[in-house]
Design a protein around this motif. Structure first.
Motif, short mmCIF file in Angstrom:
data_model
loop_
_atom_site.label_atom_id
_atom_site.label_comp_id
_atom_site.label_asym_id
_atom_site.label_seq_id
_atom_site.Cartn_x
_atom_site.Cartn_y
_atom_site.Cartn_z
N GLN A 1 41.08 37.54 43.58
CA GLN A 1 42.40 36.87 43.99
C GLN A 1 42.59 35.23 43.68
N ALA A 2 41.92 35.11 45.25
CA ALA A 2 41.83 33.52 45.82
C ALA A 2 40.16 32.54 44.97
N LEU A 3 39.44 33.13 44.23
CA LEU A 3 38.71 32.77 43.19
C LEU A 3 39.37 32.54 41.67
N CYS A 4 40.38 33.67 41.14
CA CYS A 4 40.74 33.36 40.22
C CYS A 4 41.37 31.92 40.49
N GLU A 5 42.32 32.38 41.43
CA GLU A 5 42.98 30.91 41.60
C GLU A 5 43.04 29.58 41.02
N HIS A 6 41.68 30.14 41.79
CA HIS A 6 40.41 28.21 42.25
C HIS A 6 40.04 28.54 41.07
N GLN A 7 39.87 29.25 40.08
CA GLN A 7 39.08 29.15 38.42
C GLN A 7 37.38 29.09 38.97
N GLN B 1 29.47 49.48 43.08
CA GLN B 1 29.57 49.83 44.19
C GLN B 1 30.37 51.45 44.52
N GLY B 2 30.55 51.40 43.65
CA GLY B 2 32.27 52.22 42.47
C GLY B 2 33.17 52.09 43.29
N MET B 3 33.74 50.86 43.15
CA MET B 3 35.45 51.17 43.96
C MET B 3 35.93 50.73 42.65
N LYS B 4 37.04 50.98 42.10
CA LYS B 4 38.23 51.18 41.29
C LYS B 4 39.05 49.45 41.26
N PRO B 5 38.81 48.99 41.23
CA PRO B 5 39.43 47.61 40.96
C PRO B 5 41.16 48.00 40.92
N LYS B 6 41.68 47.36 41.55
CA LYS B 6 43.34 47.56 40.80
C LYS B 6 43.80 47.33 39.86
N LEU B 7 44.77 46.92 39.33
CA LEU B 7 45.19 45.96 37.80
C LEU B 7 45.87 45.25 38.16
N VAL B 8 45.55 44.56 38.79
CA VAL B 8 46.24 43.79 39.21
C VAL B 8 45.15 42.56 40.05
N ILE B 9 43.62 43.17 40.32
CA ILE B 9 42.70 41.88 40.16
C ILE B 9 41.81 42.07 38.91
N CYS B 10 42.16 43.07 38.00
CA CYS B 10 41.56 42.50 37.16
C CYS B 10 42.31 41.91 36.06
N ASN B 11 43.58 42.18 35.86
CA ASN B 11 43.82 41.17 35.78
C ASN B 11 43.66 39.88 35.60
N SER B 12 43.78 39.49 37.58
CA SER B 12 43.99 38.45 37.93
C SER B 12 41.86 37.79 37.04
N VAL B 13 41.11 38.84 37.17
CA VAL B 13 39.96 38.39 36.76
C VAL B 13 40.06 37.89 35.05
#
Length: 129
Positions: free
Chosen positions: A28-34, A49-61
């Protein structure tokens, strides 16, 4: 940001339970700084690594890519969301509609709006029946 990424790799190496949350915060921080490359790399690493990012992370990217006009990669994130993680929400669709509009891609804006109306109709219909 570099220190945050280093710390995340340290936590990851120790296989601590907070790794997924750490990824979320840093992405999220990286996305905010583009910082596209860094955010995309960590997002891909989470998935590998098999993790499932939450919707908020997907939306940030997704939103970051749309704002920067990188629609090809945004569409890939959308495909990943649809296939592996979660269904897009209104925020996702709004970001894509705005990005298409900025690119003056009216045909895709129209198609997305028709799709959104169809999904809304389907949602309403299934709740009535």
């Amino acid at each position: 940001m570099e220190e945050a990424v280093k710390l995340l790799k340290l936590v990851e190496g120790r296989k601590l339970s907070c790794v997924e949350e750490g990824y979320s915060i840093v992405i999220q921080a990286l996305c905010e700084h583009q910082l596209v490359e860094e955010a995309s790399h960590l997002f891909g690493r989470m998935l590998s690594q098999g993790m499932k990012p939450k919707l908020v992370i997907c939306n940030s990217v997704f939103s970051m890519l749309c704002k920067l006009g990188n629609l090809d990669n945004a569409k890939r994130v959308l495909e990943i969301m649809n296939e592996k993680i979660c269904l897009p929400d209104n925020f996702t669709n709004s970001a894509l509609t705005l990005a298409y509009g900025e690119a003056r891609n009216w045909e895709d804006v129209y198609g997305l709006l028709i799709e959104m109306l169809g999904l809304a109709y389907l949602h309403i219909f299934t709740h009535i029946v």
